[in-house]
Enzyme design. Structure first.
Site, short mmCIF file in Angstrom:
data_model
loop_
_atom_site.label_atom_id
_atom_site.label_comp_id
_atom_site.label_asym_id
_atom_site.label_seq_id
_atom_site.Cartn_x
_atom_site.Cartn_y
_atom_site.Cartn_z
N LYS A 62 11.65 -0.74 16.75
CA LYS A 62 10.35 -0.67 16.08
C LYS A 62 9.19 -1.01 17.01
O LYS A 62 8.09 -0.48 16.86
CB LYS A 62 10.33 -1.59 14.87
CG LYS A 62 11.28 -1.17 13.74
CD LYS A 62 10.81 0.11 13.05
CE LYS A 62 11.69 0.45 11.85
NZ LYS A 62 11.35 1.79 11.30
N GLU A 74 3.96 -1.44 6.15
CA GLU A 74 5.05 -1.66 5.21
C GLU A 74 6.25 -2.13 6.00
O GLU A 74 6.33 -1.90 7.21
CB GLU A 74 5.39 -0.35 4.49
CG GLU A 74 6.37 0.58 5.22
CD GLU A 74 5.82 1.19 6.51
OE1 GLU A 74 4.59 1.15 6.71
OE2 GLU A 74 6.62 1.69 7.33
N SER A 131 20.00 0.58 17.25
CA SER A 131 18.56 0.45 17.03
C SER A 131 18.07 -0.98 16.87
O SER A 131 16.91 -1.28 17.10
CB SER A 131 18.15 1.28 15.82
OG SER A 131 18.92 0.88 14.69
#
Lengths: 394, 258
Positions: A85, A107, A374
């Site tokens: 992210k 969000e 990830s």
């Protein structure tokens, strides 16, 4: 047809109030992506702050045990804040800063995007507010604490199913309310144009590095790249620079939850159909009247009823394959990778690991699989322990 | 003249929104009839959506109540058709893009026409995406209402040029819901529309009191009230028709004086 299309998918389905904001964002992005100073600054942040390039690690024990393809893990879990992210967030917050914005909102599902946004906001001295489904604030209490520690305000969203989709809706509502000084840092390759393109471009560094690293390690491209798909940002990041390399299979792993033949699933491509929601045309889990379905997955980060428009198109054209992985399979993979390689993956990433465990034995030993890991799994330990019937508290 | 235009032909128009099926379609029918009697000029029938991103808490809650009561698009078509047998004022649907898209735009437009409705409002369809929908609705003689917002500025003339029925002027930033104060320069917004088109302008979002209605109607051709009415429905449930009627009458009386 409007801008930002991937086949029939994408577009800009937002209230008029937001139109000038997304047009302004598109113009700013088009300008800064060609600006050498912007790119230098971003590269410096990615390398020296986030710790890029992330490693491509050969999982030798796992490969041997499964007895098939050689498995490499792209270690996005080793980035600062523990997931992919941060790649997107550093790009977007830097862009917002250049645009003169002083406040960012976002969000978050699992909390990784929220933590990354709060981190970048702290670093770049921006005000930060995060919207998170109330259910997720309970599943991911540690991440809520981290966001607050980083100076962000966390709003628990109680509407709808109180999960990721409701957090997106609430962040959109807040953006309509305060546009002048605020940038909405969307966390995945979804929403109205230009977000799916901006987020993909910032995440594409993953596949750019994989390509260089695998060529150096193996002297050739991988046979398959596997990544988990919620909205799909880590997957598109891992796929993007391989799209033209037709010999590389691109495999996205959706969250089947308790199974795609049950109502408790979040596997959009397996169970959804074409629709318009959250600013985009794409596939969505919905009922016969177009009411968005309350989806379910053990993984808060994959618990979303839609999928990014570029994935929808990659599916339509057959360039990428999408498979569904159940909670049980993901939890098994979570434990397997921990025991076999000493790496605790995020429960989201464990969906990709689970499919690699199925696929690798069916492939020859000369084949190569890259799994995009990830994120790291610290945040999930308490929830998985509970799933296994152990009552531990963080 | 389209029936929608007629709504603006007798002074300032008063436009009401209600969420269909909150608390039941029977009560919705009664409310619509009462509103017409009380002086409403146009009614927006909201088809509930699971995730209404342009709505504030009041209408969000009404959507939840209606959907959990089992309301569907087909049931609402039936109700609208029954209403049309007696209701003479124009009525439009207001819902979200996915409700229409998922039903099939053509099939939805055809049903809308057959029920005797006059148009549609889709708050998540901006100018750039509207032809996919508007071209189909046009075929069935239905107006797709365009919205302009306080942030629209240079976009207003482009939107006004292609607007149908009336222009929905969003009074404030943010989502639907009652506001104590509206700070947008409505005169300027309406002025920009009128500069390029002679089309009625109605102001909505945040209006709940007669004083606000008078002020907004002064600057435009009509006012739209949603959350204030939906709040009454939420409060009184099956008893709400008479309370809604009282409220509508007080608002209409207030703007009649302009």
């Amino acid at each position: 047809m409007s801008k930002g299309r991937f086949g029939v998918h994408g577009g800009q389905y937002v209230p008029e109030t937001l139109m000038n904001a997304i047009i302004e964002l598109e113009e700013a992005y088009e300008h800064y992506k060609k600006d050498p100073d912007f790119n230098r600054e971003l590269e410096d942040l990615l390398n020296n702050y986030a710790g890029r390039p992330s490693r491509l690690y050969f999982a030798e024990r796992m490969s041997k045990e499964l007895g098939g393809a050689r498995i490499y893990l792209k270690r996005e879990d080793l980035n600062h804040t523990g997931a992919h992210k941060i790649n997107n967030v550093l790009g977007q917050v830097l862009l917002a800063k250049k645009m003169g914005k002083t406040r960012v909102i976002a969000e978050t599902g699992a909390g990784q995007h929220g933590v990354a946004t709060a981190t970048a906001a702290a670093l770049m001295d921006m005000e930060c507010e995060i919207f998170m489904g109330k259910e997720d604030t309970e599943r991911q209490a540690l991440n809520v604490y981290k966001m607050k520690l980083l100076g962000a305000k966390v709003n628990a969203v109680t509407t709808g199913t109180a999960t990721l989709k409701d957090a997106v809706s609430e962040a959109m509502r807040e953006w309509t309310n305060r546009i002048d000084d605020t940038h909405y840092v969307l966390g995945s390759v979804m929403g109205p144009h230009p977000f799916p393109t901006i987020v993909r471009d910032f995440q594409a560094v993953i596949s750019k590095e994989i390509k260089e690293q695998i060529l150096e390690a193996e002297g050739r491209l991988p046979d398959a790249v596997i990544a988990c798909v919620g909205g799909g940002s880590n997957a598109i990041g891992a796929f993007y620079n391989f799209i033209e390399d037709r010999e590389v299979r691109l495999i996205g792993c959706e969250a089947a939850g308790r199974g795609i033949d049950t109502a408790d699933t979040a596997a959009t491509i397996s169970t959804g159909r074409l629709g318009i929601f959250h600013g985009m045309k794409s596939y969505f889990c919905q009922d016969e009247y177009g009411q968005i379905a309350p989806v379910y997955s053990i993984s808060a980060g994959l618990d979303y009823p839609g999928v990014g428009p570029e994935h929808a198109d990659l599916y339509d054209t057959g360039r990428a394959e999408y498979v569904a992985i159940t909670d049980d399979e993901a939890v098994d993979a979570f434990e397997y990778l921990s025991k076999t390689e000493g790496i605790i993956p995020a429960i989201e990433s464990a969906h990709a690991v689970a499919y690699a465990m199925k696929l690798a034995p069916a492939m020859g030993r000369d084949k190569i699989i890259v799994v995009n890991l990830s994120g790291r799994g610290d945040k999930d330990c308490a929830a998985i322990a509970r799933y296994r019937g152990e009552d531990i508290h963080e | 003249m389209s029936r929608i235009r007629e709504a603006f032909s007798n002074g300032k128009a008063f436009i009401h929104f209600i969420t269909c099926g909150d608390p039941s379609l029977e009560v919705t029918k009664e409310i619509v009839k009462e509103m017409e009697k009380a002086g409403a000029d146009l009614i927006e029938l909201g088809i509930p959506f699971s995730d209404p991103t342009a709505e504030g808490p009041v209408i969000q809650a009404a959507n939840v109540r209606a959907l959990s009561g089992g309301v569907t698009t087909d049931k609402i078509f039936e109700m609208a058709k029954e209403l049309r047998e007696t209701v003479k004022i124009p009525m439009v649907f207001m819902t979200y893009a996915n409700v229409v898209f998922s039903y099939g735009i053509e099939r939805f437009a055809q049903k809308t026409e057959q029920t005797g409705m006059d148009g549609i409002i889709l708050p998540d369809i901006p100018y750039e995406e509207k032809e996919e929908f508007a071209s189909v609705f046009r075929k069935y003689g239905l107006d797709m209402i365009s919205l302009i917002a306080p942030t629209s500025h240079d976009r207003i003339s482009m939107i006004a040029k292609e607007a149908e029925g009336f222009v929905y002027c969003v009074s404030s930033l943010g989502v639907t819901g009652m506001r104590s104060e509206i700070t947008t320069d409505i005169d300027e917004m309406v002025g920009l529309v009128k500069k390029c088109r002679d089309i009625p302008c109605a102001v909505g979002f945040g209006i709940s009191t007669p004083e606000q209605a008078v002020k907004m109607a002064g600057a435009a051709d009509g006012v739209i009230v949603g959350s204030a009415i939906v709040k009454i429905c939420g409060q009184y449930g099956a008893d709400s028709p008479k309370y809604v009627a009282e409220y509508v009458k007080s608002m209409k009386d207030a703007i009649r004086q302009i």
